[in-house]
Design a protein around this motif. Structure first.
Motif, mmCIF file in Angstrom:
data_model
loop_
_atom_site.group_PDB
_atom_site.id
_atom_site.type_symbol
_atom_site.label_atom_id
_atom_site.label_comp_id
_atom_site.label_asym_id
_atom_site.label_seq_id
_atom_site.Cartn_x
_atom_site.Cartn_y
_atom_site.Cartn_z
ATOM 1 N N CYS A 72 26.362 -51.714 9.871
ATOM 2 C CA CYS A 72 26.594 -51.852 11.306
ATOM 3 C C CYS A 72 25.544 -51.056 12.076
ATOM 4 O O CYS A 72 25.356 -49.858 11.834
ATOM 5 N N ASP A 76 25.266 -53.895 17.067
ATOM 6 C CA ASP A 76 26.510 -54.515 16.602
ATOM 7 C C ASP A 76 27.726 -53.803 17.186
ATOM 8 O O ASP A 76 28.711 -54.435 17.568
ATOM 9 N N PHE A 77 27.623 -52.486 17.262
ATOM 10 C CA PHE A 77 28.731 -51.694 17.806
ATOM 11 C C PHE A 77 28.962 -52.009 19.284
ATOM 12 O O PHE A 77 30.091 -52.220 19.715
ATOM 13 N N CYS A 80 30.776 -55.281 20.510
ATOM 14 C CA CYS A 80 32.245 -55.303 20.478
ATOM 15 C C CYS A 80 32.859 -54.749 21.765
ATOM 16 O O CYS A 80 34.086 -54.671 21.881
ATOM 17 N N SER A 108 33.629 -53.890 13.914
ATOM 18 C CA SER A 108 32.178 -53.796 13.734
ATOM 19 C C SER A 108 31.786 -53.246 12.372
ATOM 20 O O SER A 108 30.593 -53.170 12.078
ATOM 21 N N CYS A 110 31.878 -50.213 11.404
ATOM 22 C CA CYS A 110 31.087 -49.008 11.634
ATOM 23 C C CYS A 110 31.363 -47.986 10.534
ATOM 24 O O CYS A 110 32.525 -47.711 10.191
#
Length: 339
Positions: A72, A76-77, A80, A108, A110
Motif C-alpha cells: 500500500c 492508495d491510502f 480511500c 487499503s 496499509c
C-alpha cells in the motif's frame, strides 16, 4: 539382463552365539521405481501446500509464478478518503476520525509500519502543530516508530480530558427524545455511548438507558417487547414512532377538515342571516317613505292626516284631498267606486 547384486554373506562360525544373516537382491528396475515413487510423492506434497496459487499450465508446460500482493502506497491510502482532524471539533469528531482511519487501514491494506506515518498526514491546524511539536521533541524515528494504539491513546489523552468526559457522561445520562425526533436521539445516544463505554459494562445496561429516554407514547411498548440488542431496540422505537407520527398527522388533517366544514357552514349561516336582515331593512325602508309628523295638530281618524277642523274635500277622480273632482287637473282615470 542386468546382473544380480548380491550382498556379502558371512559364514557361520563355531562360536557359542552365532548370528544368522540373510541375503537380499534388488534389481536396477526396482531401484528406479522406488526413486520415481519417492519423487512423485514429494511433488504431490509440494503441490498440496501451494493452496491453488499456481496458474494453469501454458503451452510450453511451464507453471506461472505465485501472485504477490502489492504494498500500500500513500496514494492508495488517500484514495480511500480518510477524514481530517483539526483538533477543534471535539470528542465526537475525534472518535469518528479513529473509526474512519481504522476502516481505511483495512480496505487499503496499509502495513503496520505505515499506519502512524500515513494517518498523521490527515492532521490539520492545531492538531498538526501538536504533532510536529511531538516529533521535534522525540525525533522522527521515535515518533513514527510508535504503533497506532499508542497514537490513539496519546490523542485521546490530549483531546479527551477527564472533565470533558464527565460532561459527556452527564449528557448521556439525561438524554431524552425531544418531541417525536427519535432519529436525532438515536444518533446522539450512539455517539455518546461509544465514548462513555465505562457507563455500560453490559449490553442490557445500555438498552435500559436508551429505553429510559424514549417518550411515554412508545416507552411502554418497548419495555413490554424486551429487546435483546441495541439495534433491535433502535429499530423498534423508530418504527413505533413513525406509526404514532402518522396517526397524529391523520388526526390533525381530520380535525382541520372538520373545522373548515364547520367554519364554512357557520359562514353560510351568517351570510344568510345578514341577507335576511338586509331584505327586512329594504322592506322597512320601502314602506316608510312617509316622514313622521312633527307638528302639534291632531291626527284625523277619517282621513288619517293631522289637521284642525273638518277634513279637506277629497277628489273622487284622483283620490286626493284638497280639491274636488271638477277642479281636478289629473289626467288619470277615476276609480270604479267614484264612477
Amino acid at each position: 539382463m542386468a546382473p544380480k547384486r548380491a550382498t556379502r554373506s558371512t559364514r557361520a562360525t563355531t562360536t557359542p552365539a552365532p548370528t544368522a544373516t540373510t541375503t537380499t537382491t534388488v534389481t536396477n528396475a526396482q531401484l528406479q521405481a522406488m526413486i520415481d515413487q519417492g519423487v512423485s510423492a514429494a511433488l504431490a506434497a509440494r503441490d498440496a501446500t501451494r493452496n491453488g496459487t499456481d496458474s494453469h499450465s501454458s503451452g510450453t508446460g511451464v507453471r506461472g509464478s505465485e501472485r504477490v500482493a502489492r504494498e500500500c502506497t500513500y496514494q492508495d491510502f488517500m484514495k480511500c478518503k480518510p477524514l481530517y482532524f483539526k483538533g477543534t471539533e471535539g470528542v465526537v469528531e475525534l472518535t469518528q476520525w479513529f473509526e474512519r482511519m481504522e476502516t481505511v487501514f483495512r480496505i487499503s491494506n496499509c502495513s503496520v509500519e505505515n499506519q502512524v506515518k500515513f494517518s498523521t498526514c490527515t492532521l490539520l491546524a492545531s492538531a498538526l502543530t501538536w504533532w510536529n511539536s511531538h516529533v521535534m521533541t522525540v525525533t522522527h524515528d521515535v515518533a513514527y516508530s510508535m504503533t497506532w494504539v499508542d497514537l490513539r491513546k496519546k490523542m485521546t489523552d490530549k483531546y479527551c480530558p477527564r472533565n470533558e468526559m464527565k460532561k459527556l457522561e452527564a449528557e448521556l445520562w439525561n438524554l431524552k427524545v425531544i418531541g417525536t425526533d427519535v432519529v436525532k436521539y438515536n444518533q446522539r445516544f450512539q455517539e455518546l455511548a461509544l465514548l462513555c463505554v465505562r457507563m455500560f459494562p453490559e449490553e442490557s445496561d445500555k438498552i435500559e438507558r436508551y429505553v429510559g429516554g424514549l417518550p411515554d407514547m412508545i416507552h411502554g411498548n418497548i419495555v413490554a417487547s424486551k429487546p435483546k440488542t441495541m439495534q433491535e431496540a433502535i429499530e423498534m422505537a423508530t418504527e413505533l414512532m413513525d406509526k404514532r407520527v402518522n396517526t397524529i398527522a391523520e388526526r390533525q388533517a381530520e380535525n382541520k377538515r372538520k373545522f373548515e366544514n364547520t367554519s364554512r357552514n357557520s359562514q353560510n349561516q351568517q351570510q344568510q342571516q345578514i341577507k335576511r336582515q338586509n331584505t327586512g331593512r329594504a322592506y322597512t325602508a320601502g314602506s316608510g317613505d312617509k316622514k313622521p309628523y312633527g307638528g302639534s295638530r291632531p291626527l284625523c281618524s277619517k282621513c288619517n292626516y293631522h289637521h284642525d277642523g273638518p277634513c279637506a274635500p277629497k277628489c273622487y277622480k284622483c283620490n286626493k284631498y284638497g280639491h274636488i273632482a271638477r277642479d281636478c287637473t289629473s289626467a288619470g282615470n277615476a276609480n270604479t267606486d267614484n264612477n
